[in-house]
Motif scaffolding. Structure first.
Motif, PDB file in Angstrom:
ATOM      1  N   ASP A 225      30.178  34.545  43.353  1.00 47.07           N
ATOM      2  CA  ASP A 225      30.184  33.082  43.439  1.00 47.07           C
ATOM      3  C   ASP A 225      31.581  32.627  43.038  1.00 47.07           C
ATOM      4  O   ASP A 225      31.914  32.547  41.855  1.00 47.07           O
ATOM      5  CB  ASP A 225      29.132  32.490  42.511  1.00 47.07           C
ATOM      6  N   VAL A 226      32.389  32.356  44.036  1.00 50.56           N
ATOM      7  CA  VAL A 226      33.813  32.092  43.799  1.00 50.56           C
ATOM      8  C   VAL A 226      34.029  30.808  43.013  1.00 50.56           C
ATOM      9  O   VAL A 226      35.066  30.641  42.357  1.00 50.56           O
ATOM     10  CB  VAL A 226      34.561  32.054  45.155  1.00 50.56           C
ATOM     11  N   ALA A 227      33.046  29.906  43.034  1.00 50.49           N
ATOM     12  CA  ALA A 227      33.227  28.610  42.372  1.00 50.49           C
ATOM     13  C   ALA A 227      33.588  28.755  40.906  1.00 50.49           C
ATOM     14  O   ALA A 227      34.326  27.932  40.362  1.00 50.49           O
ATOM     15  CB  ALA A 227      31.959  27.773  42.517  1.00 50.49           C
ATOM     16  N   GLY A 228      33.104  29.794  40.242  1.00 55.91           N
ATOM     17  CA  GLY A 228      33.406  29.970  38.827  1.00 55.91           C
ATOM     18  C   GLY A 228      34.252  31.183  38.525  1.00 55.91           C
ATOM     19  O   GLY A 228      34.370  31.579  37.362  1.00 55.91           O
ATOM     20  N   LEU A 229      34.839  31.773  39.553  1.00 55.62           N
ATOM     21  CA  LEU A 229      35.587  33.020  39.374  1.00 55.62           C
ATOM     22  C   LEU A 229      36.933  32.771  38.704  1.00 55.62           C
ATOM     23  O   LEU A 229      37.717  31.935  39.150  1.00 55.62           O
ATOM     24  CB  LEU A 229      35.806  33.684  40.735  1.00 55.62           C
ATOM     25  N   ALA A 230      37.202  33.511  37.625  1.00 62.14           N
ATOM     26  CA  ALA A 230      38.477  33.383  36.913  1.00 62.14           C
ATOM     27  C   ALA A 230      39.565  34.192  37.617  1.00 62.14           C
ATOM     28  O   ALA A 230      39.288  35.109  38.391  1.00 62.14           O
ATOM     29  CB  ALA A 230      38.311  33.872  35.475  1.00 62.14           C
ATOM     30  N   ASP A 231      40.814  33.862  37.319  1.00 65.59           N
ATOM     31  CA  ASP A 231      41.945  34.588  37.903  1.00 65.59           C
ATOM     32  C   ASP A 231      42.142  35.950  37.249  1.00 65.59           C
ATOM     33  O   ASP A 231      42.670  36.875  37.871  1.00 65.59           O
ATOM     34  CB  ASP A 231      43.244  33.775  37.753  1.00 65.59           C
ATOM     35  N   ALA A 232      41.763  36.077  35.997  1.00 69.64           N
ATOM     36  CA  ALA A 232      41.997  37.328  35.276  1.00 69.64           C
ATOM     37  C   ALA A 232      40.744  37.706  34.488  1.00 69.64           C
ATOM     38  O   ALA A 232      39.983  36.824  34.061  1.00 69.64           O
ATOM     39  CB  ALA A 232      43.190  37.172  34.329  1.00 69.64           C
ATOM     40  N   PRO A 233      40.518  39.011  34.312  1.00 73.08           N
ATOM     41  CA  PRO A 233      41.328  40.112  34.845  1.00 73.08           C
ATOM     42  C   PRO A 233      41.178  40.245  36.361  1.00 73.08           C
ATOM     43  O   PRO A 233      40.150  39.858  36.918  1.00 73.08           O
ATOM     44  CB  PRO A 233      40.758  41.336  34.124  1.00 73.08           C
ATOM     45  N   GLU A 234      42.202  40.796  36.975  1.00 71.96           N
ATOM     46  CA  GLU A 234      42.197  40.968  38.420  1.00 71.96           C
ATOM     47  C   GLU A 234      41.090  41.954  38.806  1.00 71.96           C
ATOM     48  O   GLU A 234      40.967  43.018  38.219  1.00 71.96           O
ATOM     49  CB  GLU A 234      43.573  41.479  38.863  1.00 71.96           C
ATOM     50  N   LEU A 235      40.278  41.579  39.782  1.00 68.68           N
ATOM     51  CA  LEU A 235      39.083  42.344  40.115  1.00 68.68           C
ATOM     52  C   LEU A 235      39.389  43.781  40.542  1.00 68.68           C
ATOM     53  O   LEU A 235      38.779  44.737  40.053  1.00 68.68           O
ATOM     54  CB  LEU A 235      38.305  41.636  41.231  1.00 68.68           C
ATOM     55  N   GLY A 236      40.338  43.928  41.456  1.00 70.35           N
ATOM     56  CA  GLY A 236      40.664  45.262  41.933  1.00 70.35           C
ATOM     57  C   GLY A 236      41.184  46.161  40.831  1.00 70.35           C
ATOM     58  O   GLY A 236      40.794  47.330  40.724  1.00 70.35           O
TER      59      GLY A 236
END
Length: 270
Positions: free
Chosen positions: A60-71
């Motif tokens: 759910d991208v609406a609440g996705l933080a920038d960090a930590p980077e997922l990959g």
């Protein structure tokens, strides 16, 4: 738990590995796919073992933080990117698939397969139509291991049964459209999972969930499409969905008429 197939046990272990790696993002993740289906259905009175070889997570991208980077977080936990966007493979060769719905994908390019989630890696997640209802139809469940020596537990949103039914029907309908050119992509197991949901979940519960989807700006189109597809492909014993489900159940002759009857009841409830 002892009678679960080893593939399913391994898939749950890798799901827990991914949830541990993505701890800071767990509130933005929703379990979809077979592991979510089995949460709602159990074995659904079928003589077919619960079996899945991977784990599926919607973001759910609406609440996705920038960090930590997922990959980076997944790589740090021993996952490597597979050949397709969003496909992350553990050292055991069991995969976790990360998916994003089209309206949150960061691109409107019709040919795009990977979501644009900058600053996260470009190929972190694939675009997956049909998961829109899961963003609004889910509940928090404690996910546990199926192995006695693994005490890990995580609270995670799990898609509701109506959302999972929509996702399965959309997935199958897309593959039916491609079946002439890519017959290997049509999986009988997806139809059997749809049957498990229809059989194990009260018809009124499914109907209520679908009505909620139809009132949502983004979920409504996917759900309306799924309803039309199941009407067209699942409402008679000789329909494609009913036959596919029977094939996945080793040709069980009771499945097609039961599938059609359950679909007819659901459509009647709507």
């Amino acid at each position: 738990m002892n009678d679960l197939g080893p593939e399913y046990v391994a898939a749950r272990r890798v799901l827990l590995d991914a949830l541990a790696a993505l701890g800071d993002h767990r509130d933005s993740l929703i379990l979809v796919g077979a592991q979510a289906v089995y949460h709602h259905t159990g074995d659904a009175d079928l003589n077919v073992p619960l079996m899945t070889t991977d784990a599926d997570l919607a973001i759910d991208v609406a609440g996705l933080a920038d960090a930590p980077e997922l990959g980076g977080a997944l790589r740090g936990a021993g996952f490597t990117p597979g050949p397709n966007p969003g496909h992350w493979v553990a050292a055991s060769d069991v995969a976790v698939d990360l998916m994003v719905v089209p309206h949150q994908a960061g691109t409107t390019k019709a040919s795009a397969r990977a979501a644009r989630l900058a600053p996260h890696e470009k190929l972190t997640a694939r675009i997956a139509p049909g998961l829109e209802p899961a963003l609004i139809d889910n509940e928090v469940i404690t996910i546990i291991s199926f192995e006695a020596d693994d005490a890990r537990t995580f609270d995670l949103r799990v898609a509701g049964p109506a959302a999972l039914l929509v996702a399965k029907v959309i997935k199958i309908s897309e593959r039916l459209d491609q079946a002439d050119k890519q017959p290997d992509r049509l999986k009988e197991k997806d139809a059997l999972d749809a049957f498990r949901l229809l059989q194990a979940v009260e018809t009124d519960v499914l109907a209520d969930g679908l009505r909620v989807h139809l009132d949502d700006e983004h979920a409504s189109s996917a759900t309306a499409k799924a309803i039309e597809q199941v009407r067209h492909h699942g409402a008679s014993p000789d329909s494609r969905l009913a036959v596919l489900a029977s094939e996945a159940a080793s040709g069980d002759p009771t499945v097609p008429p039961a599938f059609a009857a359950l679909v007819t009841d659901l459509l009647g409830s709507l």
